[in-house]
Design an enzyme around this catalytic site. Sequence first.
Site, short mmCIF file in Angstrom:
data_model
loop_
_atom_site.label_atom_id
_atom_site.label_comp_id
_atom_site.label_asym_id
_atom_site.label_seq_id
_atom_site.Cartn_x
_atom_site.Cartn_y
_atom_site.Cartn_z
N ASP A 188 4.42 -14.73 -25.53
CA ASP A 188 4.89 -14.10 -24.30
C ASP A 188 5.54 -12.75 -24.56
O ASP A 188 5.81 -12.38 -25.70
CB ASP A 188 5.85 -15.05 -23.55
CG ASP A 188 6.82 -15.78 -24.48
OD1 ASP A 188 7.03 -15.31 -25.60
OD2 ASP A 188 7.34 -16.83 -24.08
N ASN A 226 15.38 -25.78 -20.14
CA ASN A 226 14.86 -26.42 -18.92
C ASN A 226 13.48 -27.05 -19.14
O ASN A 226 12.80 -27.41 -18.20
CB ASN A 226 14.79 -25.40 -17.77
CG ASN A 226 13.85 -24.24 -18.08
OD1 ASN A 226 13.25 -24.19 -19.15
ND2 ASN A 226 13.71 -23.32 -17.15
N HIS A 251 10.89 -25.52 -20.60
CA HIS A 251 9.74 -24.60 -20.60
C HIS A 251 9.15 -24.45 -22.01
O HIS A 251 9.84 -24.65 -23.01
CB HIS A 251 10.08 -23.25 -19.96
CG HIS A 251 10.92 -22.31 -20.76
ND1 HIS A 251 11.73 -21.37 -20.19
CD2 HIS A 251 11.09 -22.15 -22.10
CE1 HIS A 251 12.34 -20.67 -21.12
NE2 HIS A 251 11.97 -21.12 -22.29
N GLU A 279 7.53 -22.07 -16.69
CA GLU A 279 8.75 -22.63 -16.13
C GLU A 279 8.45 -23.89 -15.32
O GLU A 279 7.34 -24.05 -14.80
CB GLU A 279 9.40 -21.59 -15.20
CG GLU A 279 9.78 -20.28 -15.89
CD GLU A 279 11.05 -20.38 -16.73
OE1 GLU A 279 11.24 -21.40 -17.41
OE2 GLU A 279 11.83 -19.42 -16.70
#
Length: 240
Positions: free
Chosen positions: A66, A135, A137, A142
């Site tokens: 990313d 979280n 991811h 996400e």
Amino acid sequence: MRIIVADNYKELSRWSAQFVAGLIRGKPNCVLGLPTGSTPIGIYSELVQLYEQGLDLRYTETFNLDEYVGLPPSHPQSYHSFMQEHLFRHIDHPSSHYHIPDGMAADLEGECQRYEEMILAAGGIDLMVLGLGPNGHIGFNEPDSHLGTKTHVVSLTRETIQANARFFREEKEVPRKAITMGVGSIMQAQEILLVVSGTGKREMLRQALFGEVTTRIPASILQLHPHIVVVTDFSLEPLG
Ligand code: F6R
């Protein structure tokens, strides 16, 4: 699924780097998927040491997971800068062999498509190294009601913006968007190495590995991959 519990972060990094190096020795022109973040810093440092001891990385091709949208490669918090600082500037690795999405591309959708095509042209990813977001991811995929399969542009969640603010002077400087490989791009890798450090991620990792497979915890999709190795520096036994 294979789970390796290392004694500490140093051992986790050493084990993971040896795992990556083992692949490179067996297949010097292998294709690696690479993460940024705090977790892999030790792995890159161990890889640099292995390089200094003779590991040849010249033929290995790398694709980062990313990059932030809107940060030029020269920005200190871009993932381009991160990779230069922690790995590329220390090793003999031609720049034509490393790939990071261009978050400054005028046509972001076109850039995502170009990136997918480059991965395909390289023959696909042999080993995808991943970190785990607090979280759940992976990459910047996400938690959501649906997940993008191919490389795509995402809006970062408040949680991720807050978590990544530690690398910026202020939270408002954290970009709101990123380009990320999709879960499909990740799952197509021949093998996955998920590296998770710090007991703060224990419950999330437990849910991802042993709970329901759900787009609300993107890492849970990894349960469906036939060749996944998980490395932690904590026991996965529940607390208490
Ligand atoms: C970074 C990436 C992210 C991180 C994750 C964990 O390229 O893809 O998914 O792996 O946010 O980050 P750290 O290691 O900083 O806890």
